[in-house]
Design a protein around this motif. Structure first.
Motif, PDB file in Angstrom:
ATOM      1  N   THR A   1      -0.663   7.978   8.247  1.00 10.82           N
ATOM      2  CA  THR A   1      -1.478   6.817   8.608  1.00 10.82           C
ATOM      3  C   THR A   1      -2.567   6.547   7.571  1.00 10.82           C
ATOM      4  OG1 THR A   1      -2.943   8.251   9.893  1.00 10.82           O
ATOM      5  CG2 THR A   1      -1.088   7.222  11.058  1.00 10.82           C
ATOM      6  N   ARG A   2      -2.630   7.389   6.538  1.00 12.51           N
ATOM      7  CA  ARG A   2      -3.690   7.292   5.546  1.00 12.51           C
ATOM      8  C   ARG A   2      -3.245   6.432   4.364  1.00 12.51           C
ATOM      9  NH1 ARG A   2      -4.837  11.889   1.536  1.00 12.51           N
ATOM     10  NH2 ARG A   2      -6.673  11.180   0.390  1.00 12.51           N
ATOM     11  N   VAL A   3      -4.057   5.423   4.022  1.00  7.74           N
ATOM     12  CA  VAL A   3      -3.773   4.554   2.885  1.00  7.74           C
ATOM     13  C   VAL A   3      -4.343   5.200   1.624  1.00  7.74           C
ATOM     14  CG1 VAL A   3      -4.175   2.307   1.826  1.00  7.74           C
ATOM     15  CG2 VAL A   3      -3.777   2.469   4.296  1.00  7.74           C
ATOM     16  N   LEU A   4      -3.459   5.427   0.622  1.00 10.78           N
ATOM     17  CA  LEU A   4      -3.913   6.023  -0.639  1.00 10.78           C
ATOM     18  C   LEU A   4      -4.409   4.973  -1.623  1.00 10.78           C
ATOM     19  CD1 LEU A   4      -1.210   8.787  -1.307  1.00 10.78           C
ATOM     20  CD2 LEU A   4      -3.428   8.993  -0.167  1.00 10.78           C
TER      21      LEU A   4
ATOM     22  N   GLU B   1      -2.924  12.102  -6.166  1.00 12.25           N
ATOM     23  CA  GLU B   1      -2.526  12.010  -4.759  1.00 12.25           C
ATOM     24  C   GLU B   1      -1.144  11.398  -4.614  1.00 12.25           C
ATOM     25  OE1 GLU B   1      -4.199  12.737  -1.510  1.00 12.25           O
ATOM     26  OE2 GLU B   1      -4.827  14.222  -2.999  1.00 12.25           O
TER      27      GLU B   1
ATOM     28  N   ILE C   1       1.150   4.825   1.416  1.00 18.59           N
ATOM     29  CA  ILE C   1       0.558   5.477   2.584  1.00 18.59           C
ATOM     30  C   ILE C   1       1.092   6.905   2.727  1.00 18.59           C
ATOM     31  CG2 ILE C   1       0.124   3.335   3.852  1.00 18.59           C
ATOM     32  CD1 ILE C   1       2.719   3.843   5.403  1.00 18.59           C
ATOM     33  N   ASN C   2       0.252   7.758   3.232  1.00 15.63           N
ATOM     34  CA  ASN C   2       0.629   9.138   3.551  1.00 15.63           C
ATOM     35  C   ASN C   2       0.374   9.319   5.037  1.00 15.63           C
ATOM     36  OD1 ASN C   2       1.223  11.834   3.652  1.00 15.63           O
ATOM     37  ND2 ASN C   2      -0.581  12.498   2.493  1.00 15.63           N
TER      38      ASN C   2
ATOM     39  N   HIS D   1       0.831  -1.193   0.000  1.00 16.51           N
ATOM     40  CA  HIS D   1       0.000   0.000   0.000  1.00 16.51           C
ATOM     41  C   HIS D   1       0.877   1.259   0.000  1.00 16.51           C
ATOM     42  CE1 HIS D   1      -2.602  -3.145   1.728  1.00 16.51           C
ATOM     43  NE2 HIS D   1      -3.579  -2.481   1.102  1.00 16.51           N
TER      44      HIS D   1
END
Length: 462
Positions: free
Chosen positions: A62-65, A98, A59-60, A57
């Motif tokens: 804790t956010r999964v793009l 993104e 990730i940015n 994955h």
């Protein structure tokens, strides 16, 4: 502009799709991606072998793009000769942007047009003619253009030029050596062997220069103007060739008021057929403009098809023959194919009369499709594709053609110098110029302006 930083670009066409590929190249590409890639098997991307693919994955924080596949190519075994990472993500425009924005903030720079291929050239992965062939391969839209681009990208043209340049350089070195021992009056370069080499180089250069006429046609397609009187079936013929109702067909003379163009591939060669307004005397202002454009299209075309109505003109074939001769005399250098259309309504004796009156006429029925294959074979017969079938080198690039002409001119000077006993120092000048033009082709000799002009025509991401 520096070419040592890490660049990023979308490698697939812009827009939504099932999958998009985002490419990074540069010293920091693997480490940058590893900071924002979480492998499903907890792999450290920096420790993985080259030419491997990893699921995980992007990730940015804790956010999964997105869930992605990451391909790793380590230098020097990559397209650019640098560390390269390709991220295969889902084709959402939002996801693409993104991910790209994430790595731009992390220190990447957006790649310029053709910069990945430029880096491949600068890092010795491709020479300049091979790099240009990459662009030709991307833009190839028929079998022949694809075959030529593949051959050049694999180095067929480059290796031929490189061999000639190396042999000429060996003799040039001996000529230069003679200049260092001018007082001793010695010859290190065998003039007989040198003359044989120059003649062979001149022969090869002439063949390559002559191939450009065919190569340019294959690369850009062959414009073919379909002309004739109104309502002889030009639009029907165009539809038969294209196998679709592209042009309006009507019994009313003068239906085609403007030119209609479309392109098809015949035997791997691209032909661009131009259906023109019928040629006749008319008071209609709009139709007159169309007829004027017809003659303009004949000027622009490389082949002209003259079509006449066999049924309507069976009683005045001599007038048709005179009209055909007028076109031939006006455009003597342009191939002309003469076609008798609508033959499906004629008797055998009438067909024989057409053959006897009009030389090299093709009998055809655009409505039924009879004779269309014979026409396509005749069109292919106008193109010298023997070199293509024999896998000989064909020049398609105008820059290469220009450099070959200049090299050939210098080689001719060297040849004349040998025949007249020109001194070694003067021979050396012409040899250096020939070597210079050889080097222009493969990229041993370049300027920033030249590279800018070449790679500016590439797409972003390649």
């Amino acid at each position: 502009m520096t070419h040592t930083d890490t660049i990023i670009a979308l490698a697939t066409p812009s827009g939504s799709g099932a999958i998009a590929v985002i490419r990074l190249s540069g010293e920091s590409s693997i480490s940058l991606v590893s900071k924002h890639f979480k492998s499903v098997s907890q792999k450290d991307l920096r420790k993985q072998a080259t030419h491997t693919i990893h699921l995980g994955h992007i990730i940015n924080g804790t956010r999964v793009l997105d869930e992605v596949l990451v391909s790793v190519f380590k230098n020097p075994n990559s397209y650019t000769g640098e560390d390269v990472v390709e991220i295969s993500c889902h084709g959402s425009l939002y996801i693409q942007q993104e991910i790209i924005q994430l790595f731009l903030r992390a220190g990447c720079r957006m790649a310029t047009a053709g910069e990945f291929t430029l880096r491949a050239f600068l890092n010795g992965k491709l020479d300049l003619s091979q790099a240009e062939a990459v662009a030709d391969l991307i833009s190839s839209d028929n079998e022949a253009a694809h075959q030529i681009a593949m051959q050049q990208m694999r180095g067929g043209f480059s290796s031929e030029i490189a061999q000639l340049r190396e042999e000429l350089m060996n003799f040039a070195s001996l000529i230069e050596l003679e200049l260092d021992f001018a007082e001793e009056d010695v010859e290190f370069a065998d003039r007989t062997q040198f003359k044989q080499l120059i003649e062979r180089i001149a022969f090869v250069l002439k063949r390559l220069i002559d191939s450009f006429a065919v190569g340019n046609v294959i690369k850009n397609g062959i414009p073919v103007a379909i002309v004739g009187e109104p309502n002889v079936g030009k639009s029907t013929l165009l539809n038969a060739l294209l196998n679709e109702d592209r042009a309006i067909v009507s019994e009313i003379a003068g239906t085609t008021r403007d030119t209609i163009e479309d392109e098809i591939s015949i035997g791997g060669i691209g032909f661009r057929f131009i259906d023109t307004a019928g040629i006749r005397e008319t008071q209609d202002v709009v139709e007159s403009i169309g007829i004027k454009k017809t003659f303009e299209k004949i000027e622009q075309s490389q082949v002209t098809i003259y079509l006449f109505d066999a049924q309507k003109n069976i009683g005045n074939l001599e007038d048709v023959r005179i009209e055909i001769e007028k076109i031939r005399n006006k455009y003597p250098q342009k191939p002309l194919l003469v076609i008798a259309n609508k033959i499906d309504t004629l008797e055998d004796i009438q067909l024989a009369e057409i053959n006897n009156t009009i030389a090299d006429v093709l009998l055809l029925s655009a409505k039924t499709g009879f004779g269309v294959e014979q026409l396509t074979n005749a069109l292919l017969g106008l193109i010298n594709t023997g070199a293509l079938r024999n896998n000989d080198t064909i020049v398609t690039n105008t820059r290469h053609y220009d450099a070959l002409l200049k090299a050939f001119e210098e080689i001719q000077k060297v040849k004349e110098g040998l025949e007249t006993g020109l001194s070694g120092d003067l021979l050396a000048i012409d040899i250096r110029q020939a070597l210079y033009h050889f080097g222009e082709i493969t990229g041993e000799i370049t300027t920033d302006d030249l590279l800018g002009n070449i790679f500016a025509n590439f797409c972003i991401g390649k």
